[in-house]
Design an enzyme around this catalytic site. Structure first.
Site, PDB file in Angstrom:
ATOM      1  N   HIS A  94       0.840  -1.204   0.000  1.00  0.00           N
ATOM      2  CA  HIS A  94       0.000   0.000   0.000  1.00  0.00           C
ATOM      3  C   HIS A  94       0.876   1.256   0.000  1.00  0.00           C
ATOM      4  O   HIS A  94       1.193   1.815   1.042  1.00  0.00           O
ATOM      5  CB  HIS A  94      -0.927  -0.020   1.224  1.00  0.00           C
ATOM      6  CG  HIS A  94      -1.996   1.036   1.175  1.00  0.00           C
ATOM      7  ND1 HIS A  94      -3.156   0.929   1.905  1.00  0.00           N
ATOM      8  CD2 HIS A  94      -2.089   2.193   0.498  1.00  0.00           C
ATOM      9  CE1 HIS A  94      -3.906   1.997   1.676  1.00  0.00           C
ATOM     10  NE2 HIS A  94      -3.274   2.780   0.830  1.00  0.00           N
ATOM     11  N   ARG A 116       2.339   8.710  -6.233  1.00  0.00           N
ATOM     12  CA  ARG A 116       1.953  10.057  -6.708  1.00  0.00           C
ATOM     13  C   ARG A 116       2.223  10.317  -8.187  1.00  0.00           C
ATOM     14  O   ARG A 116       1.735  11.302  -8.728  1.00  0.00           O
ATOM     15  CB  ARG A 116       2.619  11.165  -5.892  1.00  0.00           C
ATOM     16  CG  ARG A 116       2.330  11.125  -4.403  1.00  0.00           C
ATOM     17  CD  ARG A 116       0.858  11.195  -4.107  1.00  0.00           C
ATOM     18  NE  ARG A 116       0.589  11.323  -2.682  1.00  0.00           N
ATOM     19  CZ  ARG A 116      -0.500  10.848  -2.085  1.00  0.00           C
ATOM     20  NH1 ARG A 116      -1.413  10.197  -2.797  1.00  0.00           N
ATOM     21  NH2 ARG A 116      -0.700  11.000  -0.807  1.00  0.00           N
ATOM     22  N   ASP A 131      -8.794   3.286  -3.998  1.00  0.00           N
ATOM     23  CA  ASP A 131      -8.331   3.910  -2.735  1.00  0.00           C
ATOM     24  C   ASP A 131      -7.988   5.375  -2.910  1.00  0.00           C
ATOM     25  O   ASP A 131      -7.545   5.834  -3.951  1.00  0.00           O
ATOM     26  CB  ASP A 131      -7.121   3.185  -2.164  1.00  0.00           C
ATOM     27  CG  ASP A 131      -6.657   3.812  -0.851  1.00  0.00           C
ATOM     28  OD1 ASP A 131      -7.489   3.998   0.039  1.00  0.00           O
ATOM     29  OD2 ASP A 131      -5.462   4.128  -0.730  1.00  0.00           O
ATOM     30  N   HIS A 142     -10.988   0.832   0.638  1.00  0.00           N
ATOM     31  CA  HIS A 142     -10.886   1.825   1.720  1.00  0.00           C
ATOM     32  C   HIS A 142     -12.311   1.955   2.264  1.00  0.00           C
ATOM     33  O   HIS A 142     -13.187   2.488   1.582  1.00  0.00           O
ATOM     34  CB  HIS A 142     -10.388   3.147   1.107  1.00  0.00           C
ATOM     35  CG  HIS A 142     -10.495   4.349   1.998  1.00  0.00           C
ATOM     36  ND1 HIS A 142      -9.414   5.127   2.305  1.00  0.00           N
ATOM     37  CD2 HIS A 142     -11.550   4.921   2.636  1.00  0.00           C
ATOM     38  CE1 HIS A 142      -9.792   6.138   3.088  1.00  0.00           C
ATOM     39  NE2 HIS A 142     -11.082   6.026   3.304  1.00  0.00           N
ATOM     40  N   HIS A 186      -5.871  -0.566   5.441  1.00  0.00           N
ATOM     41  CA  HIS A 186      -5.698   0.228   6.674  1.00  0.00           C
ATOM     42  C   HIS A 186      -6.854   0.103   7.674  1.00  0.00           C
ATOM     43  O   HIS A 186      -7.518   1.081   7.993  1.00  0.00           O
ATOM     44  CB  HIS A 186      -5.430   1.703   6.352  1.00  0.00           C
ATOM     45  CG  HIS A 186      -6.302   2.314   5.280  1.00  0.00           C
ATOM     46  ND1 HIS A 186      -7.668   2.164   5.260  1.00  0.00           N
ATOM     47  CD2 HIS A 186      -5.981   3.078   4.203  1.00  0.00           C
ATOM     48  CE1 HIS A 186      -8.148   2.817   4.216  1.00  0.00           C
ATOM     49  NE2 HIS A 186      -7.150   3.369   3.559  1.00  0.00           N
ATOM     50  N   ASP A 219       0.604   2.501   3.834  1.00  0.00           N
ATOM     51  CA  ASP A 219      -0.227   3.589   3.317  1.00  0.00           C
ATOM     52  C   ASP A 219       0.628   4.856   3.166  1.00  0.00           C
ATOM     53  O   ASP A 219       0.199   5.972   3.489  1.00  0.00           O
ATOM     54  CB  ASP A 219      -1.447   3.849   4.211  1.00  0.00           C
ATOM     55  CG  ASP A 219      -2.450   4.802   3.564  1.00  0.00           C
ATOM     56  OD1 ASP A 219      -2.266   5.157   2.381  1.00  0.00           O
ATOM     57  OD2 ASP A 219      -3.417   5.184   4.249  1.00  0.00           O
ATOM     58  N   HIS A 225       2.938  14.066   1.011  1.00  0.00           N
ATOM     59  CA  HIS A 225       2.377  15.373   0.658  1.00  0.00           C
ATOM     60  C   HIS A 225       3.470  16.403   0.909  1.00  0.00           C
ATOM     61  O   HIS A 225       4.122  16.377   1.953  1.00  0.00           O
ATOM     62  CB  HIS A 225       1.169  15.719   1.531  1.00  0.00           C
ATOM     63  CG  HIS A 225      -0.015  14.826   1.328  1.00  0.00           C
ATOM     64  ND1 HIS A 225      -0.777  14.847   0.181  1.00  0.00           N
ATOM     65  CD2 HIS A 225      -0.554  13.876   2.114  1.00  0.00           C
ATOM     66  CE1 HIS A 225      -1.751  13.952   0.282  1.00  0.00           C
ATOM     67  NE2 HIS A 225      -1.639  13.337   1.444  1.00  0.00           N
TER      68      HIS A 225
END
Lengths: 326, 432
Positions: free
Chosen positions: B60, B64, B152, B179, B232, B305, B309
């Site tokens: 997972h 990007r 997801d 998810h 998750h 996960d 960012h």
């Protein structure tokens, strides 16, 4: 022309904080110190109508990311009564509307040489994040529904002036507890000073989880009314609600509005308070809001005194040693 | 004919039930044998006092790319993976554009080959454009190499679409990764709904929002026979439902992230957006349930996960900051420090959740050190104490809540396909 406060009063503790972010983290002694300072300012400035020169040369910036008239005006007046300069900086909506983060905005204002930033923002925690990122004093003037410490302080000051002490009083906060920063600041402040706090409203606006913090939960105003010393009637925060938490305003008013009829069941010396702006006919009817038990306008005047006290404690010449107005 | 000998390590391969000190010989990119002595033609890796595990797999990871290269790229994400001890990762398709065509699958594989850090497997969209309306071209995506299907970033919301996706994927024996979140219950939410969110007045995301959809997914998986993998998992209710579903032989598997077995919603008192993720950090009761699920086998997989960012996005107000944290470079240390050291999981059980279990779920011929297997090996230093320093991350983003934390254990030497890709003590060496 300025009036100097000369008589020193004994105060229990030194003020050491650089910021006022919430009441949750303050001690009872710190809260009492602010209240004592506010009382003393009030006394010596003829209800905050005269000016002092205690903060001459200091600049206080109002940084309001959310609309406000009264709080901003109150902070501005408080700063000016102490001789400080004020500057208003408002930014509606997101700080990113011009592509700037709110921290950058604040850093820019700090770089202009201000000593304190009074901040209002729709998002809880924003004042704390600012305090971590810039050096000047931060005063939280309302961070979303989280806290509004000076509102809590002025409410408590008003009660204390009327009753002499907070200890042992039963204070009910009625209405939209979920979305009320006033409620949170009142809960912490009142509890620390020994009051029994009741939160009263519909189940959708009053979380049962408040019990974990020693707060009494009530869904029926009529049931708790006879044992309350103070009723603080909170505004329904329509603008913060995702989905209306009750069927209609009419139904809400039927269950929770403080009316003349309900006043008959209240204690003879009950205090009626409202942080405002009030929705007449929703939380409180005009006859009660304007009636003899109402201290709503005293709250407003105390707001000035409390904000003067806070600004002076944060910006006063030498915080470490000088703990009382002179 | 390159030979590499990993000497004297404690070799733990859960897939083979192996746990003993021995030498592992790698020849021409494959595991060639154990108990082999060294000879002059071998490159040597001294693993004395270390653990030799099958290369770790993270099923997972948000890479990007394409579309948000300011946060992460295939090259930086896979570099972070290798430093974290992962030799294989599966990337999630919520990119821009989303991975829902053969071309985008190929693009990812091409970028991964160019980066040449670790193996990258592609999870493709379950629905066209990740819009949740109609099935993506699953058959063609399988042909292009997709190993699983997921929307997801968002749940697969329409229950009929979920049913169809499970039915259709069962034809290819591919799992759906979901998810679980009922969005009406989390609208505007920033953190777990509980006492802390009440005090902080931050909009809550109740555990029930996860539970309601977990329950739906179990029902649909049971009805269709389609394999469902719950991503998750973070709530006590979901762990319990998955436990019961497994007793009924529902084809369900589940993962938990390191942050959900280590942190609680109390962290949000700092208002730091590095504690904002979805699903949110929950209360201690939920953390305990996730740990219990890991211990009793209800939870099959530990996955990160990894959600990079850029700082300017995370530096916003808490309600505007995006959900998610990076995890590739802290995962192994957290597993060792928080699960193995306290005795919650033994090494073999913990490693299974990061090797053979995710490999089995994704149908990969990976996750074991069996003779003949591709030589993906993670040599772990189980004792080294280190401080998480985000400025040293290989990831392009530094949004971690674990900065400054002291962890025990990290990847020492990472071998992908027989080539050493990372050495903690020395700079990475060129391909052998």
């Amino acid at each position: 022309m300025s009036v100097q406060i000369s008589e020193a009063e004994t105060v229990p503790v030194a003020w050491t904080r650089n910021d006022l972010l919430d009441l949750e983290s303050l001690t009872a002694e710190e809260i009492s110190l602010i209240l004592d300072t506010a009382d003393s300012f009030k006394e010596r400035t003829d209800n905050c109508t005269k000016k002092l020169a205690l903060l001459q040369g200091k600049t206080v910036a109002n940084l309001f990311f959310e609309n406000s008239t009264r709080t901003r005006t109150s902070f501005s007046l408080a700063a000016r009564r102490l001789g400080a300069d004020t500057v208003d900086f408002s930014s509606s909506g997101s700080s990113l509307s011009k592509g700037e983060t709110f921290i950058d905005t604040a850093k820019n204002i700090e770089a202009m040489g201000v000593d304190a930033v009074v901040v209002r923002h729709r998002t809880p925690g924003t004042p704390r994040l600012l305090a971590q990122n810039i050096g000047c004093s931060i005063v939280n003037a309302g961070d979303g529904p989280h806290e509004h410490p000076t509102q809590g302080l002025l409410d408590i000051l008003t009660i204390r002036q009327q009753r002499g002490s907070i200890d042992g009083l039963t204070v009910a906060l009625v209405g939209d507890i979920a979305h009320s920063r006033t409620a949170r600041s009142n809960i912490w402040g009142l509890q620390k000073l020994g009051a029994h706090v009741i939160v009263c409203g519909p189940t959708t606006l009053v979380s049962q989880r408040w019990e974990e913090f020693g707060v009494e939960i009530a869904n029926s105003l009529d049931e708790i009314l006879p044992r309350c010393d103070v009723l603080n009637l909170l505004r329904i925060q329509f603008e913060r609600q995702q989905m209306r938490p009750f069927p209609s305003v009419r139904e809400y008013a039927l269950l929770y509005a403080m009316t003349g009829q309900r006043m008959k069941a209240a204690k003879d010396d009950v205090l009626i308070m409202a942080p405002g702006p009030i929705n007449r006919g929703v939380e409180v009817t005009p006859e009660v809001a304007d009636g003899p038990h109402s201290v709503i306008l005293e709250q407003v005047n105390n707001g000035l005194a409390v904000r003067m006290a806070v600004l002076w404690l944060l910006l006063g010449a030498d915080r470490a040693t000088e703990t009382k107005p002179r | 004919m390159s030979k590499l000998l990993i000497q004297n390590g404690r070799v733990i391969d859960p897939a083979q039930g192996l746990d003993r000190v021995t030498n592992v010989l790698i020849e021409d990119g494959r595991i060639a044998g154990y108990d082999v002595g060294s000879s002059d033609d071998m490159e040597l890796v001294n693993a004395t006092g270390k653990i030799v595990a099958p290369g770790l797999i993270d099923m997972h990871v948000h890479l990007r790319e394409p579309g948000r290269e300011e946060d992460e790229t295939v090259a930086t994400g896979t570099a972070a993976a290798v430093v974290g001890g992962f030799t294989s990762i599966a990337c999630i398709p919520n990119t821009e554009p989303p991975i829902d065509t053969r071309d985008t699958v190929q693009y990812i594989k091409h970028q991964a080959a160019r980066a040449d850090n670790c193996n990258v497997y592609v999870v493709a969209c379950a629905s066209k454009g990740r819009e949740g309306k109609e099935l993506a071209e699953i058959g063609q995506l399988v042909e292009a190499g997709a190993v699983a299907f997921s929307d997801d970033g968002s749940p697969i919301y329409d229950s009929e679409l979920m049913r169809r996706a499970l039915e259709y994927c069962s034809m290819f024996n591919k799992p759906i990764l979901n998810h679980a979140e009922v969005l009406e219950l989390t609208r505007g939410g920033v953190m777990h709904e509980g006492s802390v969110s009440m005090v902080l007045a931050l909009p809550g995301m109740p555990a029930e929002a996860e539970d309601v959809m977990t329950s739906r997914d179990i029902s649909l998986s049971e009805a269709t026979g389609g394999r469902i993998h719950m991503m998750h998992v973070s709530s006590a209710g979901s762990v319990e439902m998955i436990r019961r579903a497994k007793l009924r032989d529902v084809p369900i598997t589940a993962e938990v992230t390191p942050h959900h077995f280590t942190l609680t919603d109390e962290c949000l008192r700092s208002f730091d957006s590095n504690f904002k993720m979805s699903p949110p950090l929950r209360g201690q009761r939920h953390v305990d349930a996730c740990i219990a699920g890991l211990a009793d086998g209800t939870i099959d997989v530990i996955a990160t996960d990894h959600a990079p960012h850029s700082p300017e996005k995370k530096m916003q107000e808490l309600d505007l900051a995006p959900f998610g944290i990076v995890g590739l470079e802290t995962c192994l240390g957290l597993v060792i420090t928080k699960l193995i050291e306290p005795g919650i999981l033994d090494w073999s059980t913990a490693l299974a959740k990061m090797t053979i279990n995710p490999a089995t779920i994704l149908g990969l011929d990976k996750g074991t050190l069996a003779v003949g297997a591709e030589a993906d090996v993670t040599v772990i230093d189980p004792q080294v104490r280190w401080i998480v320093d985000p400025s040293e991350f290989r990831s392009k983003s530094v949004n971690t809540p674990f900065g400054g934390e002291e962890l025990i254990g990290r990847a020492d030497t990472v071998i992908v396909g027989g080539r050493i890709k990372h050495r903690a003590s020395a700079p990475a060496v060129a391909a052998v």
